[in-house]
Design a protein around this motif. Structure first.
Motif, PDB file in Angstrom:
ATOM      1  N   THR A 114     -14.353 -12.359   4.136  1.00 35.42           N
ATOM      2  CA  THR A 114     -14.834 -13.572   3.569  1.00 35.42           C
ATOM      3  C   THR A 114     -15.803 -14.060   2.755  1.00 35.42           C
ATOM      4  O   THR A 114     -16.704 -15.043   2.474  1.00 35.42           O
TER       5      THR A 114
ATOM      6  N   ASP B 181     -15.356 -16.524  -0.145  1.00 34.72           N
ATOM      7  CA  ASP B 181     -14.480 -17.773   0.171  1.00 34.72           C
ATOM      8  C   ASP B 181     -15.400 -18.909  -0.228  1.00 34.72           C
ATOM      9  O   ASP B 181     -14.835 -20.152  -0.460  1.00 34.72           O
ATOM     10  N   ARG B 182     -16.661 -18.998  -0.577  1.00 35.84           N
ATOM     11  CA  ARG B 182     -17.431 -19.999  -0.818  1.00 35.84           C
ATOM     12  C   ARG B 182     -17.926 -19.741  -2.334  1.00 35.84           C
ATOM     13  O   ARG B 182     -18.368 -18.702  -2.517  1.00 35.84           O
ATOM     14  N   PRO B 183     -18.057 -20.520  -3.200  1.00 38.78           N
ATOM     15  CA  PRO B 183     -18.504 -20.443  -4.520  1.00 38.78           C
ATOM     16  C   PRO B 183     -20.022 -20.187  -4.657  1.00 38.78           C
ATOM     17  O   PRO B 183     -20.438 -19.570  -5.500  1.00 38.78           O
ATOM     18  N   ASP B 184     -20.776 -20.400  -3.480  1.00 42.31           N
ATOM     19  CA  ASP B 184     -22.186 -20.157  -3.478  1.00 42.31           C
ATOM     20  C   ASP B 184     -22.686 -18.826  -2.704  1.00 42.31           C
ATOM     21  O   ASP B 184     -23.283 -18.920  -1.700  1.00 42.31           O
ATOM     22  N   HIS B 185     -21.783 -17.782  -2.913  1.00 43.99           N
ATOM     23  CA  HIS B 185     -21.818 -16.614  -2.220  1.00 43.99           C
ATOM     24  C   HIS B 185     -23.183 -15.715  -2.319  1.00 43.99           C
ATOM     25  O   HIS B 185     -23.619 -14.985  -1.579  1.00 43.99           O
TER      26      HIS B 185
ATOM     27  N   GLU C  92     -11.310 -14.580  -9.190  1.00 42.48           N
ATOM     28  CA  GLU C  92     -11.847 -15.437  -7.701  1.00 42.48           C
ATOM     29  C   GLU C  92     -12.995 -14.838  -7.164  1.00 42.48           C
ATOM     30  O   GLU C  92     -13.815 -15.906  -6.862  1.00 42.48           O
TER      31      GLU C  92
END
Length: 396
Positions: A88, A91-95, A176
């Motif tokens: 995961t 999954d978030r752009p602010d990883h 991605e």
């Protein structure tokens, strides 16, 4: 005087600064030069790249704590992620993963998904990277780090993925995890390279054919003229060009610009605004140039492809508008000094040009490029030869 370490040795040395564990092995993957076929890949068209001798190397050691840790000579601060968090992670752009580390960690993320592997069944790893692929020169340093990582993980985690599947893993990581909307050309070239050959790729079907280049037999060399003008695929013009292509395909009622031929261009010109039409015209004509280059290489050899390289550059300069003055200067200087053909290569907005040059004129062409840059007040370009080389794999 001590000789500078090779990139392979640098990776091994860097690994030793991370861990006392024994190295499990060393892997590498090449950058690539694209002989012809620019921006056609994400339009499901045709490309003809080849792997080059410059490579990204990774040395790896196992860890017992379920952590994957990556470090590079470009950024010696390790970045670590727990295996359980990998599925995961992006999954978030602010990883919060630094951009360089998003490449290898993105490959790990995509490889686990592609293989259907359970993170708990995998071993933690330390991965140390070093590279001699020029960054920002249009030689796909990104595909090199992706290919090296994918090859190492496939072996160490026993994923059983094919070279093409590993190329797809690299593309997914770049699209991605990193956020660069590239096609799959670079990854395929890096994974499937063969000495003195290019890889003809149908980007829709992912079918590949190895095409002999015959540069050595013909007494030819391929020079790279790195302008030193940096670019980034993840921002700006690359995204705009891709959006224009998608808009043009939708307006013309086709799944991708691959589905258009030269005969469709009058209809396209009537339907589209001028800018979008020129973007479409580049893709349609560039696909034709790739097919013609493959046929000519097979029937007549590399001495006969120069005109196609020149036409490709003109199309990228005038229709796709991705060249810059330094790239145009490099191409013009090379042709004046005796190159058979020359064109910008890579995503554009900077990077490098390539020139197909008789071996006897190699130094003269290089000198002409340097002089032309000096005459126009540009910083000196870096000029070097690339050799069609082997693809990704284990080295030790």
């Amino acid at each position: 005087m001590t000789e500078p370490q090779t990139a392979a040795a640098q990776a091994t040395t860097l690994l030793r600064t991370l861990t006392d564990a024994a190295a499990e092995g060393a892997w590498s993957a090449p950058g690539r030069a694209n002989l012809i076929g620019e921006h056609t890949d994400y339009n499901e068209g045709f490309v003809l790249p080849f792997a080059i001798q410059h490579r990204t190397h990774v040395a790896a050691a196992r860890r017992a704590d379920g952590v994957v840790r990556v470090v590079s000579t470009f950024d010696p601060i390790p970045v670590e992620v727990r295996l359980d968090d990998l599925p995961t992670l992006f999954d978030r752009p602010d990883h919060g993963i630094p951009e360089w580390a998003a490449y290898p960690l993105g490959v790990a993320w995509a490889a686990i998904a592609a293989a259907g592997a359970a993170p708990g069944a995998l071993t933690g790893l330390d991965l140390a990277f070093a590279s001699d692929v020029a960054i920002g020169a249009g030689l796909s340093s990104s595909a090199a780090i992706e290919g090296a990582t994918a090859s190492a993980l496939d072996d160490l985690w026993m994923l059983g993925l094919t070279p093409l599947a590993l190329a797809q893993v690299g593309r997914r990581a770049e699209n991605e995890a990193v956020g660069a909307p590239t096609g799959i050309m670079d990854q395929v070239a890096s994974m499937l390279g063969r000495p003195d050959a290019a890889t003809f790729l149908d980007c829709r079907t992912l079918e590949t054919q190895s095409v002999d280049l015959g540069f050595d037999a013909a007494g030819l060399r391929l020079l790279v003229i790195d302008t030193g003008v940096s670019h980034s695929h993840a921002t700006g013009g690359y995204r705009e060009r891709r959006a224009s292509c998608e808009f043009g395909a939708a307006a013309l009622g086709v799944p991708a610009l691959r589905d258009l031929t030269i005969d469709d261009l009058p209809r396209a010109e009537a339907l589209l605004d001028d800018v979008t039409f020129r973007r479409v015209r580049h893709i349609v004509t560039e696909n034709d140039r790739v097919l013609d280059t493959v046929q000519i290489l097979r029937e007549r050899g590399p001495l006969a492809i120069g005109g196609l390289l020149v036409a490709s550059h003109a199309s990228m300069r005038d229709d796709f508008e991705i060249s810059v003055p330094e790239l145009d200067t490099a191409v013009e200087a090379a042709l004046r000094a005796g190159a058979l053909g020359a064109r910008m290569t890579g995503g554009g907005f900077g990077g490098a040009a390539i020139a197909l040059v008789p071996d006897a004129l190699r130094d003269a062409v290089a000198d002409a490029a340097v002089q032309a840059f000096a005459d126009r007040g540009y910083a000196a370009p870096h000029v070097f030869t690339v050799t069609p080389s082997r693809g990704a794999g284990r080295d030790a």
